[in-house]
Design an enzyme around this catalytic site. Structure first.
Site, PDB file in Angstrom:
ATOM      1  N   ASP B  53       0.818  -1.213   0.000  1.00 11.79           N
ATOM      2  CA  ASP B  53       0.000   0.000   0.000  1.00 11.79           C
ATOM      3  C   ASP B  53       0.852   1.263   0.000  1.00 11.79           C
ATOM      4  OD1 ASP B  53      -2.422  -1.229  -0.044  1.00 11.79           O
ATOM      5  OD2 ASP B  53      -2.726  -1.199   2.124  1.00 11.79           O
ATOM      6  N   TYR B 111       7.358 -10.087   6.839  1.00 13.58           N
ATOM      7  CA  TYR B 111       7.100  -8.661   7.016  1.00 13.58           C
ATOM      8  C   TYR B 111       7.705  -8.195   8.329  1.00 13.58           C
ATOM      9  CZ  TYR B 111       3.675  -8.137   3.248  1.00 13.58           C
ATOM     10  OH  TYR B 111       3.063  -8.049   2.025  1.00 13.58           O
TER      11      TYR B 111
END
Lengths: 248, 248
Positions: B53, B111
């Site tokens: 994003d 992540y």
């Protein structure tokens, strides 16, 4: 009126330097705008320990101003921080007597300069380091740093445009530490004063020494010749941090 | 045609995410523009391991594309880097066979999420961390992380807008390390896949657990209820980094 001394940090990336300029975003401008709000419309003049250029950062810039009325130092810190943009942080607030002056009272300053030694520009460091993707001998730099210590005429290391006549300054300490984890070389310089662009010119010269393109003792010659043309380079603003300002 | 696999890093601050969008600056757009230049006008489609994003960073995003003609992998790296803006860096280039697919071949992803625990927003961290200036028990977080390990239905942790039906994913490891030097809490999650916004929702929930506003074993309940409303928060994009993508 009460005089406040504030210690502030800022990310210089999005500022056109410290000093107030019409229509441009500056650190002084942002601070004075906040004080204008706090005083409901009175102009409060902010004095800094010195200017920093566009893109130059601060970890411990010092300012002072006279505020109409007296509020506790800690409340002043909270009030100003609540009006600061995210790239300025007031770290410390003190009430000082009227003899304190952020600029004229400076005894020593420490500047830090971070060099990213990686081959490519690191996307996360582009605004926070200078980039030097060439061979460097840290040993040679360590030798050269010793020549900086003491009182010298720094005429070769002052950008034109300065109006100061006396270019003699004293350097108390000058260090370089290489960190192999992040491939950064970090310089620190403490002195009684620094001429315009002086740290950036010193760093550019030190990198040329480390690269072998200058003699390790070239500083001794540069102090003698007093010629800005001989020092040539200026390391980028992005690597420079005003780290600490010392007073009496 | 030759298929190239590239490993790239980017500072997501100034991108409208990874995926190509008309008139908006995206990572895929910047890469495809460079390849368009290199091929003198041919459209080369770039495939990423997944989207990130706006504001999300990458240390090891993986992409692939088919290039008309064959140039050595190392030359491809140099050529693309010479056309990249400073916030994108190609770290590795490999020639792979046509069975390799950056998205469909993913086995695991890691992540990282960085939390700045300082009271005030640090001017230098505002784009590179999430900020949580509240009490945190790292011990409680460590207990909660253990509940994440294994195969679970993550319906409570998927942002609406996703079209994926099956919300079962496997988490192989989930860690948190607090560094008192810089006051940062760094999470790492490795799993076989992550739903839209899943890491950011997990982090927001973990911070509420650490703050004492949720039971340490609330994840067990959230897996049961399968209700996004129950998990509530989403940690800011600025703290999230796609760290590594693993293939066969």
């Amino acid at each position: 009126m009460t005089r406040y001394k504030l210690t502030i940090a800022y990310d210089g990336t999005k500022f056109h330097g410290f000093q107030r300029q019409k229509k441009l975003r500056t650190v002084q401008g942002v601070l004075e705008k906040a004080l204008f709000k706090m005083t409901k419309g009175q102009q409060v003049n902010v004095f800094g320990s010195g200017r920093t250029d566009a893109g130059v950062h601060a970890l411990g810039q010092v300012i002072h101003f006279d505020y109409p009325g007296q509020i506790p130092a800690d409340n002043m810190l909270k009030a100003i921080n609540s009006l600061m943009p995210l790239d300025v942080l007031v770290k410390k607030s003190e009430i000082v007597d009227e003899n304190f002056h952020a600029r004229y009272g400076v005894k020593k300053k420490t500047y830090m300069y971070k060099v990213d030694c990686g081959y490519y520009t690191d996307p996360f460091k582009r605004f926070y380091t200078g980039h030097y993707p060439h061979h460097l001998s840290v040993d040679k730099i360590q030798v050269a740093l010793k020549d900086l210590i003491g009182e010298h005429d720094f005429s070769s290391f002052a950008a034109s445009g300065g109006v100061i006549e006396n270019k003699v300054r004293t350097i108390y300490s000058a260090t370089a530490v290489y960190n192999e984890n992040n491939n950064e070389l970090v310089f620190e310089f403490t002195g009684n004063g620094f001429l315009y662009n002086m740290v950036r010119i010193l760093v550019a010269t030190l990198l040329e020494i480390g690269n072998g393109r200058r003699d390790v003792h070239d500083f001794l010659r540069l102090f003698e010749v007093k010629d800005r043309q001989e020092a040539r380079g200026t390391a980028p603003a992005s690597g420079l941090y005003l780290k600490e300002v010392f007073y009496q």
